[in-house]
Design a protein around this motif. Structure first.
Motif, PDB file in Angstrom:
ATOM      1  N   THR A 145      -5.039  -1.690  -2.755  1.00 40.87           N
ATOM      2  CA  THR A 145      -4.811  -3.079  -3.078  1.00 40.87           C
ATOM      3  C   THR A 145      -3.992  -3.908  -1.879  1.00 40.87           C
ATOM      4  O   THR A 145      -2.771  -3.542  -2.121  1.00 40.87           O
ATOM      5  N   THR A 169       0.860  -1.238  -0.052  1.00 33.77           N
ATOM      6  CA  THR A 169      -0.133  -0.100  -0.081  1.00 33.77           C
ATOM      7  C   THR A 169       0.774   1.337  -0.011  1.00 33.77           C
ATOM      8  O   THR A 169       0.402   2.362  -0.129  1.00 33.77           O
ATOM      9  N   TYR A 227      -0.940   0.583  -5.788  1.00 38.36           N
ATOM     10  CA  TYR A 227      -1.265  -0.510  -5.168  1.00 38.36           C
ATOM     11  C   TYR A 227      -2.067   0.111  -3.557  1.00 38.36           C
ATOM     12  O   TYR A 227      -2.107  -0.564  -2.782  1.00 38.36           O
ATOM     13  N   ARG A 285      -7.845  -8.554  -9.169  1.00 39.69           N
ATOM     14  CA  ARG A 285      -7.307  -7.334  -9.702  1.00 39.69           C
ATOM     15  C   ARG A 285      -7.074  -7.460 -11.192  1.00 39.69           C
ATOM     16  O   ARG A 285      -6.717  -8.454 -11.547  1.00 39.69           O
TER      17      ARG A 285
END
Length: 436
Positions: free
Chosen positions: A139, A131, A136, A365
């Motif tokens: 995600t 993160t 990302y 994803r």
């Protein structure tokens, strides 16, 4: 100035009262001089006061800036220490879980080996995203990093009942089945394909299509594209010559199974999950004027119970005037982890249409990258994502338009049907100067 003002206001007064006006003008002049002197002193005092205040404020800001810089330096050191610890843990995860899964070098064709070698060399400097990375940021992949990976068997048995339930009537005679990323000719049926069309593995594939393998993923693929190239065992190639058309849709069915280790870990209630890993790869190569429709569907085997991770990648190369309709469906079981990349290169006058529907898996994803490489290209993208309890459905798309008369249309819809369901969408469109 006063004379002009009085002349404008009262032009008759200057002629009638000339002497008193001159006397008044002298008095007014003295008043103006004194007022200007007072105003100048006041201005100097005000400017000095402002300058002193600003200098004092600047001193406070300078000292405050030093304090903030020191605090930021401390936080940066802590952040770098934490990032270093995270990177070390992630590198250990790659060394422990990915490197042992490398397929044998003698089991693949020369093109697959070249792709594996390039990706494995890049793997040495790869850092798994977190993160902290912008792409990302929403995600969270700690569920993957906390698990152990084991190779998924390419010859795993698939239930005949499940295969019959997954039949696509419109694709009779044009179905390709991949089990854990490996093409299974014994489960596929491609008898309805037209003359000149090729659907099969890299062994015996057209030389022109094989030359396109890895050209898109090596330049615009992300970290999971590198993992796919490192773990790929084979590639399914769909190649059409110039002017060829497949009038019925082609069904590409991906089935993921769980390994024995995963089932054992699940039965023994082990803290660390064991996931069967697979890396399916698809190459679509359409020459000038060719057209076809492919529907990719991802499902879990009946006994898999979501204990698998799939990292598929699709490369789509469209020649001038080619048309490709792309369907992408994810119906994997709850608990499955799915990272997919779709990379598209469109030549002039080509058309790419994507219809995506994702309802399965726990963490999915899709990284979608499209480059319009010529004028008069058309791109259409439609996405539907359903995030249930504990599900994360993520979509990152990048579209590059750098030629005149290019058209693009994207529609994204996501429904979170539970409080713990999350949907992420990041759409990036880059318009070059040549489009203007």
């Amino acid at each position: 100035l006063l004379v002009s003002i009085l002349t404008v206001v009262s032009p008759t007064r200057r002629a009638t009262v000339a002497v008193p006006f001159v006397h008044d003008l002298v008095i007014a002049r003295r008043f103006i001089v004194r007022f200007v002197c007072w105003l100048s002193c006041k201005s100097v005092f005000t400017m000095s006061h402002c300058f002193s205040s600003r200098r004092l404020a600047a001193g406070h800001q300078h000292r405050a800036g030093i304090a903030v810089a020191k605090q930021r330096a401390k936080l940066s050191c802590r952040s770098n220490t934490a990032a270093s610890a995270t990177t070390t843990a992630q590198d250990k995860w790659l060394a422990k879980n990915v490197v042992p899964l490398f397929p044998a070098a003698d089991s693949a064709s020369s093109q697959i080996q070249a792709l594996q070698d390039s990706c494995r060399s890049a793997l040495t400097s790869l850092r798994m995203p977190s993160t902290r990375n912008e792409e990302y940021r929403f995600t969270e992949i700690t569920g993957l990093l906390a698990a152990s990976l084991t190779p998924a068997a390419a010859d795993a048995a698939v239930s005949a009942q499940q295969l019959s339930q997954l039949k696509f009537p419109e694709a009779a005679g044009s179905r390709a089945v991949l089990v854990n990323g490996v093409y299974r000719a014994d489960l596929s049926d491609v008898t309805a394909l037209p003359q000149g069309a090729y659907v099969g593995t890299a062994a015996g594939g057209p030389a022109g299509a094989l030359a396109q393998l890895g050209t898109l993923s090596n330049t615009s693929g992300g970290p999971f594209a590198v993992l796919n190239g490192s773990l790929v065992q084979d590639v399914l190639i769909v190649s059409l010559p110039s002017g060829a058309h497949i009038h019925q849709p082609m069904h590409v069915l991906h089935i993921s199974t769980a390994s024995v280790g995963a089932a054992t870990a699940a039965d023994s209630s082990s803290k660390a999950r064991v996931l069967a890993a697979s890396a399916p790869r698809l190459l679509i190569s359409l020459a000038d004027g060719a057209a076809c429709e492919v529907v990719e569907e991802y499902v879990s085997a009946a006994a898999a119970q979501g204990s698998h991770v799939s990292m598929p990648l699709a490369e789509v190369v469209l020649g001038p005037g080619a048309s490709f309709k792309h369907g992408y469906v994810n119906r994997e079981a709850q608990g499955a982890i799915h990272f997919k990349a779709t990379l598209v290169a469109q030549a002039e006058r080509s058309c790419y249409q994507l219809t995506e529907a994702r309802v399965g898996g726990s963490l999915t994803r899709h990284d979608l990258g499209i480059h319009q490489l010529g004028p008069d290209t058309t791109t259409s993208m439609k996405h539907f994502l359903l995030a249930g309890a504990g599900q994360l459905q993520d979509l990152h798309s990048k579209l590059v338009l750098n030629h005149p008369r290019g058209q693009a249309n994207q529609l994204h819809k996501c429904i979170a049907s539970a409080a713990t369901g999350r949907g992420v969408f990041d759409g990036n469109v880059k318009v070059g100067s040549l489009c203007l």
